[in-house]
Design a protein around this motif. Structure first.
Motif, PDB file in Angstrom:
ATOM      1  N   HIS A 249       0.847  -1.195   0.000  1.00 35.53           N
ATOM      2  CA  HIS A 249       0.000   0.000   0.000  1.00 35.53           C
ATOM      3  C   HIS A 249       0.884   1.247   0.000  1.00 35.53           C
ATOM      4  CE1 HIS A 249      -3.242   2.683   0.596  1.00 35.53           C
ATOM      5  NE2 HIS A 249      -3.082   2.872   1.890  1.00 35.53           N
ATOM      6  N   THR A 253      -4.926   7.200  -1.155  1.00 34.57           N
ATOM      7  CA  THR A 253      -6.082   6.738  -1.913  1.00 34.57           C
ATOM      8  C   THR A 253      -6.411   7.784  -2.973  1.00 34.57           C
ATOM      9  OG1 THR A 253      -8.292   5.769  -1.655  1.00 34.57           O
ATOM     10  CG2 THR A 253      -7.843   7.801  -0.434  1.00 34.57           C
ATOM     11  N   ARG A 297      -5.554   1.774   4.132  1.00 30.69           N
ATOM     12  CA  ARG A 297      -6.265   0.887   3.217  1.00 30.69           C
ATOM     13  C   ARG A 297      -7.748   0.794   3.594  1.00 30.69           C
ATOM     14  NH1 ARG A 297      -1.990  -3.284   2.558  1.00 30.69           N
ATOM     15  NH2 ARG A 297      -1.677  -3.585   0.328  1.00 30.69           N
ATOM     16  N   ARG A 298      -8.579   0.872   2.561  1.00 33.17           N
ATOM     17  CA  ARG A 298     -10.030   0.688   2.698  1.00 33.17           C
ATOM     18  C   ARG A 298     -10.675   1.693   3.658  1.00 33.17           C
ATOM     19  NH1 ARG A 298      -7.781  -4.238   2.137  1.00 33.17           N
ATOM     20  NH2 ARG A 298      -7.529  -4.545   4.387  1.00 33.17           N
ATOM     21  N   HIS A 334      -9.946   4.215  -5.594  1.00 26.78           N
ATOM     22  CA  HIS A 334      -9.038   3.099  -5.392  1.00 26.78           C
ATOM     23  C   HIS A 334      -7.913   3.495  -4.445  1.00 26.78           C
ATOM     24  CE1 HIS A 334     -10.698   2.336  -9.502  1.00 26.78           C
ATOM     25  NE2 HIS A 334     -10.820   1.121  -9.004  1.00 26.78           N
ATOM     26  N   ASP A 335      -7.578   2.610  -3.530  1.00 27.64           N
ATOM     27  CA  ASP A 335      -6.318   2.747  -2.812  1.00 27.64           C
ATOM     28  C   ASP A 335      -5.188   2.472  -3.797  1.00 27.64           C
ATOM     29  OD1 ASP A 335      -7.631   3.183  -0.404  1.00 27.64           O
ATOM     30  OD2 ASP A 335      -7.681   1.054   0.100  1.00 27.64           O
ATOM     31  N   GLU A 337      -1.951   0.918  -4.765  1.00 32.86           N
ATOM     32  CA  GLU A 337      -1.113  -0.187  -4.334  1.00 32.86           C
ATOM     33  C   GLU A 337      -0.104  -0.515  -5.428  1.00 32.86           C
ATOM     34  OE1 GLU A 337      -3.886  -2.847  -1.485  1.00 32.86           O
ATOM     35  OE2 GLU A 337      -4.495  -2.819  -3.576  1.00 32.86           O
TER      36      GLU A 337
END
Length: 457
Positions: A249, A253, A297-298, A334-335, A337
């Motif tokens: 990650h 984001t 994340r998320r 989207h994150d 990555e």
């Protein structure tokens, strides 16, 4: 999904004959006829930018290519994309002219959050013959690549790789169907010139080319080579890597979308304390925009509209007007990555694009590296499938690793929140010598020019 009996056993039906032909070719190579110009039967898993470019390069090199795309059909997807000269020259060498589908960008401007110009980049001035950087929608790019493919290499949608086995002489692939039986729309987005400002293009409606027993079905088939172009969460990579790497990650984001253009004529990237916004004009009066901020994340998105606008409130000028003018939150979130390091595959299972080296988008080179990969892969196969993994890695690893690390570093710098660090960053960008900037751009373009000087056959 379980395959019918006649798809599982060699000698029965088309798939058995396919395996027999692949085994015959493997025996020919074992008997000393490797690299004799015999076309290879290649599966490309994934029909995105990298997969379609790979199909185009491999068919131009004389190979028999099947493209399996997991999505049930091609829909208008993604937002916009910016392609620098390195990607454009490779596509041109493959017969793809994006000029009718794209907008030549006069400059790429980096500005401070208050609107002060920090750096104006004019790529076409960095080297003679480089040409401009171009911006277009991802749907338009997919359409151009699909139009360039011969009918036999057009993607089969609704078909995903579920397992594969590299025998050393061929690769046995098990498929699963992800769509209803063939007979629906052609796997191709419609003409982007007919799209509305939001990018909601209607679908095409030509019949699909495969039948239930052909490439559109499920079951097993054998290939001389498998190319994993199936994205950042690649299924093929799981089978191709001895120890599949975890995704890393980036710490940020990103939101993306398309909207009507209020008058932006050049690409603009605005750097704030820890956040970044970008605006890119596209053809037909559309604007591609993106917004980036640090987040775990998320993490849930800020509430629309007030909390969202507050998160980017320090960006003045056009970015602020853009947020005020949107009637809903950006459609794509989207994150960001990446893979920690490239993974190229082994034996007769190779990887390209995000499946091989997913990277952060800070240099705008992710798709360009996939396009270069496709051409390099075709070059690596000139001597046959045996040893192609080593030749391919030698052509790509150093180049891609340098771009991946440079993009990672650029993302780290743009996340600085400390006011003093931000002032140092802005001063460094503002006072960068033009000669150094041009040298960095030439470092992006020249390797691609050297690549396409090599013929594919």
């Amino acid at each position: 999904m379980n395959a019918p009996e006649d798809h599982r056993h060699g000698g029965n039906g088309r798939n058995g004959r396919d395996r027999d032909r692949a085994n015959d070719r493997a025996n020919d190579r074992a008997n000393g006829r490797a690299g004799d110009g015999t076309p290879l039967r290649v599966l490309v898993a994934g029909g995105g930018i990298g997969g379609l470019t790979a199909a185009l390069a491999l068919t131009r090199a004389g190979h028999e290519v099947t493209v399996a795309e997991r999505a049930p059909r091609y829909e208008p997807a993604g937002a916009g994309i910016v392609l620098a000269a390195n990607a454009l020259h490779v596509l041109s060498a493959l017969g793809v002219d994006l000029a009718p589908h794209s907008l030549a960008l006069p400059s790429l401007d980096v500005v401070a959050a208050d609107g002060r110009l920090l750096r104006r980049v004019e790529p076409q001035r960095a080297g003679r013959g480089y040409g401009p950087t171009r911006a277009l929608s991802r749907t338009a790019l997919h359409t151009a690549l699909l139009d360039a493919l011969p009918p036999a290499a057009r993607p089969v949608t609704g078909r995903a790789v579920s397992a594969l086995h590299d025998t050393g002489g061929s690769v046995t692939v098990r498929f699963e169907r992800t769509a209803p039986a063939p007979g629906g729309p052609d796997p191709r987005p419609s003409d982007p010139k007919r799209s509305d400002p939001k990018g909601s293009d209607p679908k095409g409606s030509d019949p699909q080319r495969s039948g239930p027993e052909g490439p559109g079905g499920s079951g097993e088939e054998a290939y001389d080579l498998v190319v994993g172009a199936d994205g950042i969460r690649s299924t093929v990579r799981v089978h191709a890597a001895a120890r599949p790497p975890a995704l890393r990650h980036s710490g940020v984001t990103c939101w993306r979308g398309l909207t009507g253009n209020p008058g932006v004529t050049s690409a603009v990237e605005s750097w704030g304390p820890g956040t970044k916004t970008g605006l890119v004009p596209l053809p037909d009066g559309r604007l591609y925009y993106f917004l980036v901020r640090p987040a775990p994340r998320r993490a849930p998105a800020p509430a629309w509209p007030d909390a969202f606008r507050r998160a980017f409130a320090h960006h003045r000028g056009v970015p602020a007007r853009l947020l005020d003018g949107l009637d809903g939150p950006p459609p794509l979130h989207h994150d960001l990555e990446e893979l920690d390091a490239p993974v190229w595959g082994r034996g007769r299972v190779l990887l390209l694009g995000d499946a091989a080296h997913a990277m952060t988008p800070n240099l705008g080179q992710g798709a360009a590296m996939a396009i270069e990969d496709a051409y390099a892969l075709a070059l690596a196969l000139r001597a046959g499938a045996d040893g192609a993994a080593d030749r391919y890695r030698a052509l790509r690893h150093r180049r891609v690793r340098a771009v991946q690390l440079a993009s990672r570093h650029a993302g780290y710098v743009t996340r600085w929140r400390n006011p003093l660090a931000g002032a140092i960053r802005e001063a460094a960008v503002r006072h960068m010598p033009a000669a150094l900037q041009d040298r960095q751009y030439r470092g992006l373009v020249e390797p691609a020019l050297a690549l396409v000087r090599e013929p594919l056959t």
